[in-house]
Motif scaffolding. Structure first.
Motif, short mmCIF file in Angstrom:
data_model
loop_
_atom_site.label_atom_id
_atom_site.label_comp_id
_atom_site.label_asym_id
_atom_site.label_seq_id
_atom_site.Cartn_x
_atom_site.Cartn_y
_atom_site.Cartn_z
N TRP A 165 36.88 -13.94 9.89
CA TRP A 165 37.85 -12.85 9.85
C TRP A 165 38.10 -12.51 8.39
CZ3 TRP A 165 43.78 -13.40 11.01
CH2 TRP A 165 44.37 -12.14 10.96
N LYS A 166 37.81 -11.27 8.00
CA LYS A 166 37.99 -10.83 6.62
C LYS A 166 39.00 -9.70 6.59
CE LYS A 166 33.26 -12.07 5.29
NZ LYS A 166 31.99 -11.61 4.67
N SER A 167 40.01 -9.83 5.72
CA SER A 167 41.06 -8.83 5.63
C SER A 167 41.43 -8.58 4.18
CB SER A 167 42.31 -9.26 6.41
OG SER A 167 42.03 -9.41 7.78
N MET A 168 42.02 -7.42 3.93
CA MET A 168 42.42 -7.07 2.58
C MET A 168 43.61 -6.12 2.63
SD MET A 168 40.27 -5.05 -0.37
CE MET A 168 40.03 -3.66 0.73
N LEU A 169 44.57 -6.34 1.72
CA LEU A 169 45.67 -5.42 1.48
C LEU A 169 45.62 -5.02 0.00
CD1 LEU A 169 48.58 -7.26 3.34
CD2 LEU A 169 47.35 -5.23 4.14
N VAL A 206 48.30 2.99 -0.82
CA VAL A 206 48.40 1.68 -0.19
C VAL A 206 47.45 1.67 0.99
CG1 VAL A 206 50.76 1.18 -0.89
CG2 VAL A 206 50.37 2.44 1.21
N GLY A 207 46.84 0.54 1.23
CA GLY A 207 45.88 0.48 2.33
C GLY A 207 45.50 -0.93 2.66
N GLY A 208 44.65 -1.04 3.66
CA GLY A 208 44.19 -2.35 4.08
C GLY A 208 43.01 -2.22 5.02
N SER A 209 42.29 -3.30 5.15
CA SER A 209 41.16 -3.35 6.07
C SER A 209 41.12 -4.72 6.73
CB SER A 209 39.83 -3.08 5.35
OG SER A 209 39.57 -4.09 4.39
N THR A 210 40.55 -4.77 7.90
CA THR A 210 40.38 -6.04 8.59
C THR A 210 39.14 -5.93 9.46
OG1 THR A 210 41.46 -7.71 9.98
CG2 THR A 210 41.84 -5.40 10.55
N GLY A 211 38.42 -7.04 9.56
CA GLY A 211 37.19 -7.03 10.35
C GLY A 211 36.76 -8.41 10.74
#
Length: 822
Positions: free
Chosen positions: A388-392, A429-434
């Motif tokens: 699980w890879k995520s970023m803010l 502002v943003g984020g991703s998750t996968g």
């Protein structure tokens, strides 16, 4: 007396302080965390790239890039099927990421070290075939005078990230991202990965039409220490870089670093400085046995006095160096006064220049910009097969961009000219998750990305002092303001929401065959426009206001790579991409909101479609110990290409947005020979045939554009690099040739081709006193002092004829640096 640095922007400051407190609090909490870990999968991946370890199904091999392959002692290659992976960590490599679209070009420290410390990382990418980077200054940090193209795609048509943070549009005064040099200190970049094909579906970007460029910063070191670097150069340039690493602070492996850089250089033409200071910090916290958290933060302040825009007629009639008049305020004052009421100019203006209403004698121009960029990344191993890879992330930018304006006198002081200042603000502002799941011979990757961007742009005019009644301020760069603004031209603001979703499968039916197939969905909505209008300035009763939505439910992407024999690889790649609508102020460029008035915007709103293209690439690569060679053929079919065209003159421009079809065919080829230890000989050639697909029926006439070549990008490029390493001394020589570039869309004006050469050497003195490693660097830029046009079209390209929208390249300059690691 009011400094522009004190102009109010309370919401930006609140965001900046919040981002700083968030990053600091996260760092403190995680440094004290009792989490148990060793190295994460991401760290292993990097080591795999360096030491030959298979990176979750990834194969790396040496590439035809200008690096000294024998620069370090060779390690034993690691076999993977029929492929041999180089283990030399100092070599710039090319290989496949786990979800690669074909061979990626990876520029590592071996190449970065051959450039002057502090130089833009884009200059290192310029060694690759198909890449064209140009800049007005030798270091490439003047954002007004620098540009990068990849296979005919401009820097606002590429997908660019830093530690996974989308940087988006790299143009000057961007309101959809942040320029690389303002987001990170170049010394802290570990490597850059350039995909010259269609780009990847997982890269967070709304601007990807061509390739992608992904920059990664270096992690804090395991051992406590630091680095000090001091550079000097031509035109009183200096640069200081300091870095400290904590080393591992506890049994869990917590480590952090912080660095600071400060640079200043005088302009090579005219007076004024180009100043920048930055702070980077990074925290790495292992979690468990195979997971990782990383936090990154950057603060940047940039104050640059710009160079004078020029034209072909100015260069022909006035010579190569026509700088701004600063600091001769009396000369600028008297010149501006002589222009009032159609008087005779006190400075000579050739008839060819005067007839085009160009301004060869501006007093000053420049920018002052403050940026904050930060991100938090997690790479977590949920099971042996599932990650699980995520970023803010967040980014804030406040910028002031100015030039002296002879069209408006200063009413409060009586000065015959004033200072026009564009004030731009942006908060993202943003984020991703996968998730990444491995099953049998498949690696499935799925994820989402969301970003919210608040953007604003205004233009004001400030008083200049009366002659003998005061001096321009010198503490804030090129700004010379007295009292509050006496005039406002417009006020524009937007809110943009971006959302993408992607799904991709990498399948390995055979050990030597990899097939990748996937797609992404995109939707972007932008609402806003002009909320304040001064008709006397804009010439419009109402500025553009409205909503534009760009969406695509299915953008496919397919690629394959086949190692059909030892050392031999065939690959292909194809994809459909979309670029969303950009926001720019009135007259700003290729944006629907930049057109003249609301009526024009409404017409375009109903007829313009988002830019899309199909990109195809096929290639062959050969790699062994003595030779690495590759050849790529590519084609791009771009639909609804939006371009900024300019009618009128520099003092009374009429901005137009052109939508055209573009077809691109091209070939890139490169070879690297390593005949003896320490020696690398690199050569590459690129040919690009890009043409427009339709004519233009404008308000002032009909223009034949169909079949005309792309502007600003050379059709032919040749690049060579020779590097040799011997007993801690490395020397290199570079030479590039760029062919003729067309300036107007009808191709009736162009700038000639040119050769550009540079050279340098680096000496590792080893351990001296407290220093574990001490280095001496020496570099020469533009070795043969070539005269050439660098940036083109910064004010827009003319549809036909000449225009004051060119920048001249820097003359020969020398740079030396002393650095020590301890």
């Amino acid at each position: 007396m009011v400094s522009l640095l004190r102009l109010p922007f309370s919401s930006g400051r609140r965001f900046q302080m919040s981002l700083f407190r968030f990053t600091a609090l996260t760092s403190v909490c995680l440094m004290a965390s009792p989490a148990r870990a060793a190295l994460s999968g991401e760290t292993h991946a990097r080591k795999g790239a360096h030491h030959g370890t298979a990176q979750r199904g990834t194969v790396h091999h040496t590439a035809a890039l200008p690096a000294a392959q024998a620069a370090a002692p060779a390690r034993k290659p690691v076999s993977h099927g029929n492929i041999r992976a180089s283990g030399d960590e100092t070599v710039a490599v090319s290989g496949h990421r786990a979800v690669s679209r074909g061979p990626d070009n990876v520029i590592g420290q071996a190449v970065f070290r051959q450039f002057t410390p502090g130089v833009s990382a884009y200059k290192a990418l310029d060694r690759l075939p198909g890449v064209s980077f140009s800049s007005t200054d030798a270091l490439g940090i003047d954002t007004w005078g620098s540009s990068i193209y990849v296979r005919g795609f401009f820097m606002d048509q590429l997908g660019i990230t830093l530690d996974g943070i989308p940087l988006n549009d790299q143009t000057y005064e961007t309101q959809n991202g942040v320029n690389l040099i303002q987001a990170v200190i170049s010394d802290d970049i570990e490597h850059a990965t350039l995909s010259t094909g269609p780009g990847g579906v997982s890269v967070p970007s709304t601007s990807t039409l061509g390739g992608t460029i992904q920059f990664e910063t270096s992690d804090p070191k395991d051992r406590a220490g630091g680095k000090v670097s001091q550079g000097f150069g031509s035109y009183a340039s200096y640069r200081t870089y300091l870095r400290g690493d904590t080393g591992k602070l506890n049994a869990t492996g917590t480590k952090a670093m912080v660095s600071y850089s400060r640079s200043d250089e005088k302009k090579w033409m005219g007076r004024g400085h180009q100043f920048q200071q930055q702070v980077d910090s990074k925290l790495v916290q292992p979690i468990g046995n195979d997971s990782m958290m990383k936090a990154f933060f950057n603060w940047s302040q940039l104050q640059e006095w710009g160079y004078q825009d020029t034209s072909l007629s100015m260069i022909r009639t006035m010579g190569w160096r026509v700088p701004h008049l600063y600091p001769d305020y009396a000369k600028a004052y008297n010149y501006a006064a002589s222009l009032q009421d159609g008087g005779t100019p006190t400075l000579p203006v050739p008839d060819e220049v005067s007839s085009n209403s160009q301004q060869p004698y501006l007093y000053d121009a420049g920018q002052n910009e403050i940026d904050y960029t930060g991100g938090l990344r997690f790479d977590l191993a949920l099971t042996d097969h599932l990650r699980w890879k995520s970023m803010l992330y967040g980014q804030s930018m406040t910028g002031y961009y100015s030039y002296s304006d002879y069209d408006y006198a200063s009413p409060d002081t009586g000065a015959p000219f004033s200072e026009a200042v564009w004030q731009v603000r942006q908060e993202r502002v943003g984020g991703s998750t996968g998730l990444e799941y491995k099953i049998a011979r498949h690696t499935i990757d799925a994820g989402v990305w969301y970003e919210n961007n608040n953007q604003a742009a205004d233009v004001y005019w400030y008083n200049e002092p009366a002659l003998g009644q005061g001096a321009p301020l010198k503490t804030v760069g090129p700004y010379t303001t007295y009292g509050p603004a006496f005039q406002r031209g417009y006020g524009m603001a937007w809110r943009t929401n971006n959302f993408t979703w992607h799904l991709e499968d990498t399948w390995r039916p055979l050990k030597n065959l990899r097939v990748t197939a996937g797609f992404k969905s995109m939707v972007t909505g932008t609402a806003g426009g002009g909320y304040y209008n001064n008709p006397d300035y804009t010439g419009a009763d109402k500025l553009p206001v409205g909503t534009m939505t760009a969406s695509a439910a299915f953008l496919p992407h397919v690629g394959a790579s086949w190692f059909f024999l030892p050392h031999h690889e065939l690959y292909f790649d194809l994809a459909e991409n979309m670029r969303t609508y950009q926001v720019l102020p009135n007259g700003g460029g290729n944006s629907l909101w930049a057109v003249q008035d609301q009526a024009t915007f409404r017409d375009l709103q109903n007829s313009v479609k988002p830019e899309k293209d199909w990109v195809y690439a096929v290639g062959y690569r050969y790699s062994d110990k003595l030779i690495q060679a590759s050849i790529d053929g590519y084609h791009a079919d771009a639909r609804h290409r939006l371009m900024a065209a300019t009618l009128g003159t520099i003092t009374a421009p009429v901005s137009s947005v052109i939508q055209s079809r573009v077809s691109i065919y091209g070939v890139d080829a490169s070879t690297t020979l390593t005949p003896v230890k320490g020696l690398a000989i690199y050569n590459s050639v690129s040919y690009n045939h890009g043409t427009y697909g339709n004519n233009l029926d404008a308000s002032d006439g009909f223009y034949h554009m169909k079949g005309r070549k792309l502007v600003n990008y050379p059709q032919f490029m040749y690049k060579a690099n020779l590097s040799y390493t011997w007993h801690g001394v490395e020397a290199h020589f570079d030479v590039h040739y760029y062919s003729k570039r067309y300036f107007s869309f009808t191709n009736d004006t162009s700038v000639p081709g040119y050769w550009l050469a540079s050279t340098g050497a680096r000496w590792n003195l080893g351990k001296i006193g407290f220093a574990r490693n001490m280095f001496l660097d020496f570099n020469v830029y533009n070795l043969f002092n070539s005269k050439y046009v660098s940036m083109m079209g910064q004010n827009g390209n003319p549809i036909s004829g000449d225009y004051q929208s060119l920048e001249r390249g820097a003359v020969r300059q020398y740079f030396g640096t002393v650095s020590a690691e301890f």
